[in-house]
Motif scaffolding. Sequence first.
Motif, PDB file in Angstrom:
ATOM      1  N   TRP A 123    -134.577 -50.179 -45.373  1.00 17.90           N
ATOM      2  CA  TRP A 123    -134.269 -48.811 -45.789  1.00 17.90           C
ATOM      3  C   TRP A 123    -133.346 -48.144 -44.775  1.00 17.90           C
ATOM      4  O   TRP A 123    -133.432 -48.428 -43.575  1.00 17.90           O
ATOM      5  N   ASP A 124    -132.508 -47.237 -45.258  1.00 22.72           N
ATOM      6  CA  ASP A 124    -131.660 -46.411 -44.402  1.00 22.72           C
ATOM      7  C   ASP A 124    -132.140 -44.967 -44.544  1.00 22.72           C
ATOM      8  O   ASP A 124    -132.107 -44.404 -45.644  1.00 22.72           O
ATOM      9  N   ALA A 125    -132.608 -44.393 -43.455  1.00 26.47           N
ATOM     10  CA  ALA A 125    -133.204 -43.057 -43.491  1.00 26.47           C
ATOM     11  C   ALA A 125    -132.228 -41.981 -43.963  1.00 26.47           C
ATOM     12  O   ALA A 125    -132.647 -40.884 -44.345  1.00 26.47           O
ATOM     13  N   ARG A 126    -130.926 -42.273 -43.950  1.00 24.19           N
ATOM     14  CA  ARG A 126    -129.937 -41.289 -44.395  1.00 24.19           C
ATOM     15  C   ARG A 126    -129.804 -41.241 -45.912  1.00 24.19           C
ATOM     16  O   ARG A 126    -129.270 -40.281 -46.463  1.00 24.19           O
ATOM     17  N   ASP A 184    -132.249 -48.146 -33.559  1.00 27.84           N
ATOM     18  CA  ASP A 184    -131.235 -47.101 -33.771  1.00 27.84           C
ATOM     19  C   ASP A 184    -131.809 -45.869 -34.469  1.00 27.84           C
ATOM     20  O   ASP A 184    -131.141 -44.834 -34.574  1.00 27.84           O
ATOM     21  N   GLY A 185    -133.038 -45.960 -34.987  1.00 26.19           N
ATOM     22  CA  GLY A 185    -133.663 -44.804 -35.611  1.00 26.19           C
ATOM     23  C   GLY A 185    -133.172 -44.499 -37.013  1.00 26.19           C
ATOM     24  O   GLY A 185    -133.602 -43.505 -37.619  1.00 26.19           O
ATOM     25  N   ARG A 186    -132.284 -45.313 -37.540  1.00 29.50           N
ATOM     26  CA  ARG A 186    -131.767 -45.104 -38.893  1.00 29.50           C
ATOM     27  C   ARG A 186    -132.376 -46.082 -39.896  1.00 29.50           C
ATOM     28  O   ARG A 186    -132.691 -45.735 -41.015  1.00 29.50           O
ATOM     29  N   ILE A 187    -132.515 -47.322 -39.472  1.00 27.08           N
ATOM     30  CA  ILE A 187    -132.994 -48.383 -40.339  1.00 27.08           C
ATOM     31  C   ILE A 187    -134.475 -48.652 -40.082  1.00 27.08           C
ATOM     32  O   ILE A 187    -134.928 -48.641 -38.937  1.00 27.08           O
ATOM     33  N   PHE A 188    -135.222 -48.884 -41.156  1.00 28.03           N
ATOM     34  CA  PHE A 188    -136.606 -49.348 -41.009  1.00 28.03           C
ATOM     35  C   PHE A 188    -136.910 -50.346 -42.115  1.00 28.03           C
ATOM     36  O   PHE A 188    -136.156 -50.473 -43.100  1.00 28.03           O
ATOM     37  N   ALA A 189    -138.006 -51.069 -41.956  1.00 22.50           N
ATOM     38  CA  ALA A 189    -138.366 -52.133 -42.891  1.00 22.50           C
ATOM     39  C   ALA A 189    -139.824 -52.000 -43.301  1.00 22.50           C
ATOM     40  O   ALA A 189    -140.659 -51.520 -42.525  1.00 22.50           O
ATOM     41  N   THR A 190    -140.130 -52.440 -44.523  1.00 24.47           N
ATOM     42  CA  THR A 190    -141.503 -52.478 -45.015  1.00 24.47           C
ATOM     43  C   THR A 190    -141.784 -53.855 -45.609  1.00 24.47           C
ATOM     44  O   THR A 190    -140.929 -54.464 -46.252  1.00 24.47           O
ATOM     45  N   GLY A 191    -142.983 -54.375 -45.374  1.00 26.15           N
ATOM     46  CA  GLY A 191    -143.374 -55.697 -45.861  1.00 26.15           C
ATOM     47  C   GLY A 191    -144.509 -55.596 -46.850  1.00 26.15           C
ATOM     48  O   GLY A 191    -145.460 -54.826 -46.644  1.00 26.15           O
ATOM     49  N   VAL A 198    -147.479 -46.974 -45.033  1.00 34.81           N
ATOM     50  CA  VAL A 198    -147.643 -47.899 -46.158  1.00 34.81           C
ATOM     51  C   VAL A 198    -149.107 -48.273 -46.282  1.00 34.81           C
ATOM     52  O   VAL A 198    -149.856 -48.266 -45.301  1.00 34.81           O
ATOM     53  N   GLY A 199    -149.525 -48.587 -47.515  1.00 27.45           N
ATOM     54  CA  GLY A 199    -150.924 -48.934 -47.718  1.00 27.45           C
ATOM     55  C   GLY A 199    -151.195 -49.399 -49.123  1.00 27.45           C
ATOM     56  O   GLY A 199    -150.345 -50.034 -49.762  1.00 27.45           O
ATOM     57  N   ASP A 200    -152.385 -49.058 -49.621  1.00 29.61           N
ATOM     58  CA  ASP A 200    -152.822 -49.517 -50.942  1.00 29.61           C
ATOM     59  C   ASP A 200    -152.208 -48.663 -52.046  1.00 29.61           C
ATOM     60  O   ASP A 200    -152.899 -47.979 -52.822  1.00 29.61           O
ATOM     61  N   ASN A 201    -150.892 -48.712 -52.122  1.00 27.71           N
ATOM     62  CA  ASN A 201    -150.137 -47.984 -53.115  1.00 27.71           C
ATOM     63  C   ASN A 201    -148.792 -48.676 -53.262  1.00 27.71           C
ATOM     64  O   ASN A 201    -148.272 -49.230 -52.292  1.00 27.71           O
ATOM     65  N   LEU A 202    -148.224 -48.669 -54.460  1.00 28.27           N
ATOM     66  CA  LEU A 202    -146.928 -49.315 -54.640  1.00 28.27           C
ATOM     67  C   LEU A 202    -145.849 -48.636 -53.809  1.00 28.27           C
ATOM     68  O   LEU A 202    -144.959 -49.299 -53.269  1.00 28.27           O
ATOM     69  N   ASP A 203    -145.903 -47.312 -53.713  1.00 26.66           N
ATOM     70  CA  ASP A 203    -144.889 -46.564 -52.974  1.00 26.66           C
ATOM     71  C   ASP A 203    -145.391 -46.209 -51.583  1.00 26.66           C
ATOM     72  O   ASP A 203    -146.539 -45.779 -51.416  1.00 26.66           O
ATOM     73  N   GLY A 204    -144.542 -46.388 -50.593  1.00 27.94           N
ATOM     74  CA  GLY A 204    -144.850 -45.922 -49.254  1.00 27.94           C
ATOM     75  C   GLY A 204    -144.425 -44.467 -49.113  1.00 27.94           C
ATOM     76  O   GLY A 204    -143.961 -43.831 -50.067  1.00 27.94           O
ATOM     77  N   LYS A 205    -144.546 -43.949 -47.905  1.00 25.66           N
ATOM     78  CA  LYS A 205    -144.155 -42.570 -47.652  1.00 25.66           C
ATOM     79  C   LYS A 205    -143.391 -42.470 -46.333  1.00 25.66           C
ATOM     80  O   LYS A 205    -143.696 -43.188 -45.378  1.00 25.66           O
ATOM     81  N   LEU A 206    -142.422 -41.582 -46.304  1.00 31.36           N
ATOM     82  CA  LEU A 206    -141.804 -41.156 -45.056  1.00 31.36           C
ATOM     83  C   LEU A 206    -142.273 -39.728 -44.831  1.00 31.36           C
ATOM     84  O   LEU A 206    -142.060 -38.853 -45.689  1.00 31.36           O
TER      85      LEU A 206
END
Length: 446
Positions: free
Chosen positions: A345-348, A329-336, A294-302
């Motif tokens: 977010w759910d990686a699935r 658990d490696g499935r869920i992550f969060a962005t602030g 995540v950074g200076d952009n509206l959209d992050g990246k996986l």
Amino acid sequence: MSQYQGDDMDYVADDYEMAEVDDDMYFRGRFMGDSESDEDNDEDDHMDTRVADTSAADARKGKDIQGIPWERLSISREKYRQTRLEQYKNYENIPQSGEGSEKQCKPTKKGGTHYEFWRNTRSVKSTILHFQLRNLVWSTSKHDVYLMSHFSIVHWSSLSCKKTEVLNVAGHVAPREKHPGSLLEGFSQTQVSTLAVRDNLLIAGGFQGELICKYLDRPGVSFCFRTTYDDNAITNAVEIYDNPSGALHFMASNNDCGVRDFDMERFQLSKHITFPWPVNHTSLSPDGKLLVIVGDNLDGKLVDSQTGKTITSLCGHLDYSFASAWHPDGRIFATGNQDKTCRIWDARNLSKSVSVLKGNLGAIRSIRFSSDGQFMAMAEPADFVHVYDAKNGFEKEQEIDFFGEISGVSFSPDTESLFIGVWDRTYGSLLQYNRCRNYGYLDSLL
């Protein structure tokens, strides 16, 4: 992220002051992002003798957890809280992003008691240098925490109630031995922008792209590296991890649009991935295969952690993001984000976030999951840390409420403690909360 502007930080919030004439005590904070002058440091030291620590026993008797004497002030805590909610100025790169995100937010049940207040320590001054970077507090056990205090990285033991300087970066800092890529000449007067500590390894990142690595069980500094000589070189975040082979690595996210991976066994740069915009934070999945960027952009990246190729974009935020974290658990992550939200977010299924959680005052600048996956802590720039029941769908939250800018938040590895760094000219401190348990220690003997 915005470049460091020194004294030009008045947009964050106005100074405030509440005077108490009788004994010349006052409650005053300057919510800004510039470094403090020597006079400010002297004032801090003077205030230490005037405001005592607060224990859980004191709080149970009705004392304010920060020691603020509301009964002697001309404004009540409730009224001042309302004033702060109305007047605090959230910094936005995209105008009105906070207002635009409100309709997407998920209502949560407040009133949870996941962690209870244990102690507010005034002898530990937790400070910040950049208004957007708030990862300067790290716990390595339920009794041990590391944080920035002016030009010192200090260790605080809540067991012995002792503060120890671990590394002073005001003077000259250089490695004890030469390693490939290491700057043997080191650095002077490093302005620390971010910090990470895990087990016995401490890494400090600086405003000029500096990286300083120190093993806590060894004398001196082990490794110094300058990521770039670009003008816009701030080290925004650092993450320490074990790669799949078990080797100790760390990743640095920089304002020059780069993410760099370092092998700490060989003390050298092992990977450098670049992106189209400054990278403010990076989180590696527990299995080491995926990176949230995540950074200076509206959209992050996986992205794929090995190749750096984008797997998918993370769409939904309305401003720039400064925080991310993976659930164990490696499935869920969060962005602030600076739009005052944390997205889950759910990686699935990454077509959209599964939850949008809202802050009260401003940007979500720090996110941490407890190691057992039960809780997630979400820190705003000031006044509020939200602790969610992550195990049960983020439906219930505990709102930790105080006054002051937040320098960082950290769960202890065993989940028993939660530490919060508070930066304020008068009431700067370290808050400790302990995990609530349904049973006492002696119940196991019954």
